[in-house]
Design a protein around this motif. Structure first.
Motif, short mmCIF file in Angstrom:
data_model
loop_
_atom_site.label_atom_id
_atom_site.label_comp_id
_atom_site.label_asym_id
_atom_site.label_seq_id
_atom_site.Cartn_x
_atom_site.Cartn_y
_atom_site.Cartn_z
N ALA A 50 39.07 82.43 -15.51
CA ALA A 50 40.45 81.08 -16.58
C ALA A 50 40.91 82.11 -15.80
O ALA A 50 42.23 81.85 -16.32
CB ALA A 50 40.61 80.59 -17.45
N LEU A 60 40.61 87.34 -25.04
CA LEU A 60 39.70 87.24 -24.30
C LEU A 60 39.27 88.14 -23.62
O LEU A 60 38.58 88.21 -22.98
CB LEU A 60 39.51 85.49 -23.29
CG LEU A 60 39.32 85.01 -24.50
CD1 LEU A 60 40.29 83.07 -23.69
CD2 LEU A 60 38.91 84.60 -24.80
N PHE A 220 37.19 77.58 -30.16
CA PHE A 220 38.08 77.45 -28.50
C PHE A 220 38.75 76.72 -28.40
O PHE A 220 39.05 76.23 -27.41
CB PHE A 220 36.57 76.57 -28.20
CG PHE A 220 34.80 77.49 -28.20
CD1 PHE A 220 34.87 79.00 -27.88
CD2 PHE A 220 34.20 77.10 -28.73
CE1 PHE A 220 33.41 79.13 -27.83
CE2 PHE A 220 32.94 77.52 -29.33
CZ PHE A 220 32.76 78.55 -28.48
N ASN A 254 45.37 74.80 -25.41
CA ASN A 254 43.90 75.80 -24.35
C ASN A 254 42.45 75.34 -25.29
O ASN A 254 42.28 75.95 -26.23
CB ASN A 254 44.08 77.38 -23.93
CG ASN A 254 43.43 77.73 -22.77
OD1 ASN A 254 42.00 77.87 -22.86
ND2 ASN A 254 44.14 76.76 -21.59
N THR A 255 41.57 75.10 -24.61
CA THR A 255 40.35 74.26 -24.82
C THR A 255 39.14 74.82 -23.77
O THR A 255 39.31 75.05 -22.41
CB THR A 255 40.42 72.74 -24.93
OG1 THR A 255 41.71 72.50 -26.62
CG2 THR A 255 39.16 72.88 -25.91
N ARG A 256 38.12 75.72 -24.43
CA ARG A 256 37.23 75.64 -23.44
C ARG A 256 35.97 75.66 -24.30
O ARG A 256 35.77 75.69 -25.83
CB ARG A 256 37.27 77.92 -23.67
CG ARG A 256 38.01 78.49 -23.38
CD ARG A 256 38.52 79.64 -23.70
NE ARG A 256 38.34 80.48 -24.36
CZ ARG A 256 39.54 80.44 -25.44
NH1 ARG A 256 40.33 79.94 -25.47
NH2 ARG A 256 39.25 80.21 -27.33
N LYS A 259 31.15 75.62 -19.72
CA LYS A 259 32.06 76.50 -18.51
C LYS A 259 33.73 75.87 -17.70
O LYS A 259 33.78 75.99 -16.63
CB LYS A 259 30.97 75.64 -16.93
CG LYS A 259 30.08 77.05 -16.91
CD LYS A 259 28.95 76.78 -16.12
CE LYS A 259 27.81 77.09 -16.17
NZ LYS A 259 27.86 79.23 -15.83
N ASN A 261 37.54 75.04 -18.73
CA ASN A 261 38.51 74.97 -19.28
C ASN A 261 39.80 74.28 -19.18
O ASN A 261 40.22 74.12 -17.66
CB ASN A 261 39.10 76.44 -18.97
CG ASN A 261 40.42 76.92 -19.74
OD1 ASN A 261 41.40 76.92 -19.59
ND2 ASN A 261 39.97 78.08 -20.18
N GLU A 263 43.70 73.37 -20.14
CA GLU A 263 44.81 73.13 -20.86
C GLU A 263 46.10 72.18 -20.50
O GLU A 263 45.91 71.64 -19.26
CB GLU A 263 45.95 74.45 -20.36
CG GLU A 263 46.94 74.80 -20.57
CD GLU A 263 46.96 76.80 -20.09
OE1 GLU A 263 45.92 77.27 -20.50
OE2 GLU A 263 48.13 77.11 -19.21
N ASN A 293 34.06 77.29 -14.17
CA ASN A 293 32.76 77.83 -13.79
C ASN A 293 32.26 77.26 -13.05
O ASN A 293 30.89 76.99 -13.54
CB ASN A 293 32.36 79.20 -14.44
CG ASN A 293 33.94 79.80 -15.21
OD1 ASN A 293 35.28 80.09 -14.59
ND2 ASN A 293 33.80 80.50 -16.63
N ASN A 299 35.42 79.19 -9.51
CA ASN A 299 36.37 78.85 -10.25
C ASN A 299 37.38 77.76 -9.87
O ASN A 299 38.17 78.00 -8.70
CB ASN A 299 37.62 79.05 -11.05
CG ASN A 299 38.05 78.84 -12.19
OD1 ASN A 299 39.29 78.47 -11.96
ND2 ASN A 299 37.84 78.56 -13.25
#
Length: 550
Positions: A50, A60, A220, A254-256, A259, A261, A263, A293, A299
């Motif tokens: 990301a 990160l 996350f 931002n949320t993960r 796989k 991401n 935002e 991902n 990506n």
């Protein structure tokens, strides 16, 4: 001042929630981005995927680099291609961000000598450093010298391991090259800034104040509120969002998850002034990006944005985080300007990164098939490649990039809704209607020596005789002279060749001695050429060097 107060209002409003370990962000333009690019390509670690969202999440990337450092110490194959200078840069990176290193890290409890003021307590970390520069030069196009002076400070901190903050504040005075002065007169803005004052002898002065606070609401989910800049993309330029438009008030989530991401970026922009009359409406931008991902080397990201004006409040419909904005914009019957796009990145053989973007503002497939140059086929694309340790030369990197947008891309009939901030383009500095090629070579032959050469060539159709040829995104697209026949170079065709060579020697952390040489030659179908040669010498401390490469 009002914007800074708003930042802290949001911060205290959200502090009532349970917070856990925080994160901060690496400022745009920092030398660390070169290292992060190299490590991402060479390591193949999935945690970097990301990286097209900038500023980068420091925590990160510290975790990823610590992992790589551990693999390197254990002589793991993943780290086998890390050079001696890479190892030096990794060490400096972990020293600079020790507040995010693991408790067992050898850097965690050591005082970092290059911080002027450092407080390192169990529940409070703070580092304060000066931000200072003086650059002096000359150019052949003007008999006036060029200079750039800045003085201020930069600070970052971590409170109770829950809330991080960044502050950057400088006062600046500069006399820019003649072509940049012409830009300022035309757009009522200095590149990156619109709140400036003229002083004597064609110099300008302005303040650059940025601040942000960051926290992690859930494991996350990261949040950030601030007055700063953002960038979307892996290229030198971005067709989606760049830092050329300067600072703005923003709120970011931002949320993960697995796989994915996701935002959400909400920005309050400054409507244009001094060029056209505009209403009293406030200007906003709302951007969603969703990336996956697909593999540990690929990506794929989707970009979705709308820029709009409202007199009294933010459009509440756009607060829905998963709404597809073009559909919402049409359903609300509003005059808003919606854009969609795609961001792609692939790391190949731990040597190359291929990246690209597609930006769709507006188009009709039947008009594209007709190939008649319909004005509202407004889109652009980017394609590029990075090659690290090129030709087996350690720490020698190459980057090639091509950018293209059609005339009238980013424009709108409502001056509040065009894709701009502070009278400046939110994406590419050239605006619209151009084809650009970029070649960048970077070399770090010694630990403290940084060399860079950059060549840019572009073609663009410029307005002439007051006629709108679609390059100036601030102009109302309804003023176009015709609906068909629009191609790159329509109008007064400009061809620009730009070459810059820079050398920087780092005396101590982020204190650089600089020397540079620049050639810029522009020819027009109509009118005299604009050619200049520039040289500069100077030093800077915790400041990114100003460049006017357009």
């Amino acid at each position: 001042m009002q914007k800074i107060k708003t930042i802290f209002f949001f911060l205290f409003l959200l502090l009532g929630h349970q917070l856990i370990a925080q994160t901060s962000y690496t400022p745009l333009g920092n030398k660390e981005y070169i290292l992060l690019d190299r490590i991402e390509i060479k390591s193949g670690l999935e945690g970097f995927n990301a990286s097209y969202l900038k500023p980068n999440n420091t925590k990160l990337f510290v975790n990823e680099i610590e992992l790589l450092d551990s693999l390197q110490r254990n002589k793991n194959r993943v780290a086998a291609n890390i050079t001696t200078i890479d190892k030096y840069n990794i060490t400096r990176y972990l020293m600079a961000h020790k507040e995010y290193t693991s408790s067992t890290s050898s850097f965690n409890n050591k005082k970092t000598a290059f911080n002027l003021i450092e407080v390192n307590k169990p529940n409070f970390f703070m580092a304060i450093n000066p931000a200072f520069q003086y650059q002096y030069g000359s150019e052949s196009a003007s008999n006036q010298s060029l200079y750039s002076m800045s003085a201020g400070l930069t600070a970052r901190g971590l409170i109770a391991k829950k809330v991080a903050f960044n502050i950057y504040a400088t006062g600046n005075k500069e006399r820019t090259p003649l072509y940049v002065r012409d830009f300022t007169k035309a757009f009522h803005a200095v590149p990156g800034f619109s709140n400036y004052n003229f002083t004597d002898s064609n110099a300008v002065q302005y303040y650059d104040i940025r601040a942000s606070a960051q926290w992690t609401l859930a494991k996350f989910i990261d949040m950030q509120v601030g007055y700063d800049r953002n960038f979307i993309g892996n290229g030198y330029r971005s067709l989606l969002l760049s830092d050329f438009g300067g600072n703005s008030l923003f709120f970011k989530i931002n949320t993960r998850l697995w796989k994915f991401n996701f935002e959400n970026l909400y920005m309050q922009l400054t409507p244009q002034f001094g060029i056209v009359n505009n209403a009293s409406a406030k200007k906003y931008l709302r951007i969603n990006t969703l990336s996956i991902n697909a593999t540990n080397w690929l990506n794929i990201g989707i970009f979705d944005a709308v820029v709009f004006g409202r007199q009294n409040q933010f459009e509440l419909n756009y607060l829905q985080p998963f709404t597809f904005l073009r559909a919402m914009e049409q359903q609300s019957g509003s005059p808003d300007n919606a854009l969609v796009g795609l961001n792609l990145k692939a790391n190949i053989r731990k040597q190359f990164q291929v990246y690209g973007q597609v930006l769709l503002d507006e188009f009709l497939l039947k008009e594209i098939k007709a190939n008649s140059g319909w004005w509202a086929n407004k889109f652009g694309y980017q394609i590029g490649v990075k090659y690290v340790d090129a030709f087996k030369i350690k720490n020698f990197d190459l980057q090639l990039e091509s950018n293209r947008t059609r005339p009238f891309t980013y424009t709108h009939y409502d001056s509040v809704s065009n894709y701009s901030n502070n009278n400046l383009a939110l994406a590419h500095p050239l605006g619209a209607g151009f084809q650009e090629y970029i070649v960048i070579a970077r070399y770090q032959p010694l630990k403290k020596l940084f060399l860079q050469s950059k060549i840019i060539y572009y073609t663009q159709g410029k307005d002439t005789s007051g006629i709108n040829f679609g390059n100036n995104i601030l102009r109302d697209y309804k003023t176009r002279p015709t609906d068909y026949g629009w191609q790159i170079g329509a109008g007064n065709k400009a061809n620009c060749f730009y070459m810059n060579i820079n050398g920087a020697y780092e005396l101590t952390e982020n204190l650089f001695l600089d020397a540079g040489f620049t050639i810029r030659n522009v020819s027009f179908t109509k009118g005299a050429s604009q050619n200049t040669t520039m040289i500069n010498l100077g030093f800077r401390w915790n400041i990114t060097k100003r460049e006017f490469d357009f």
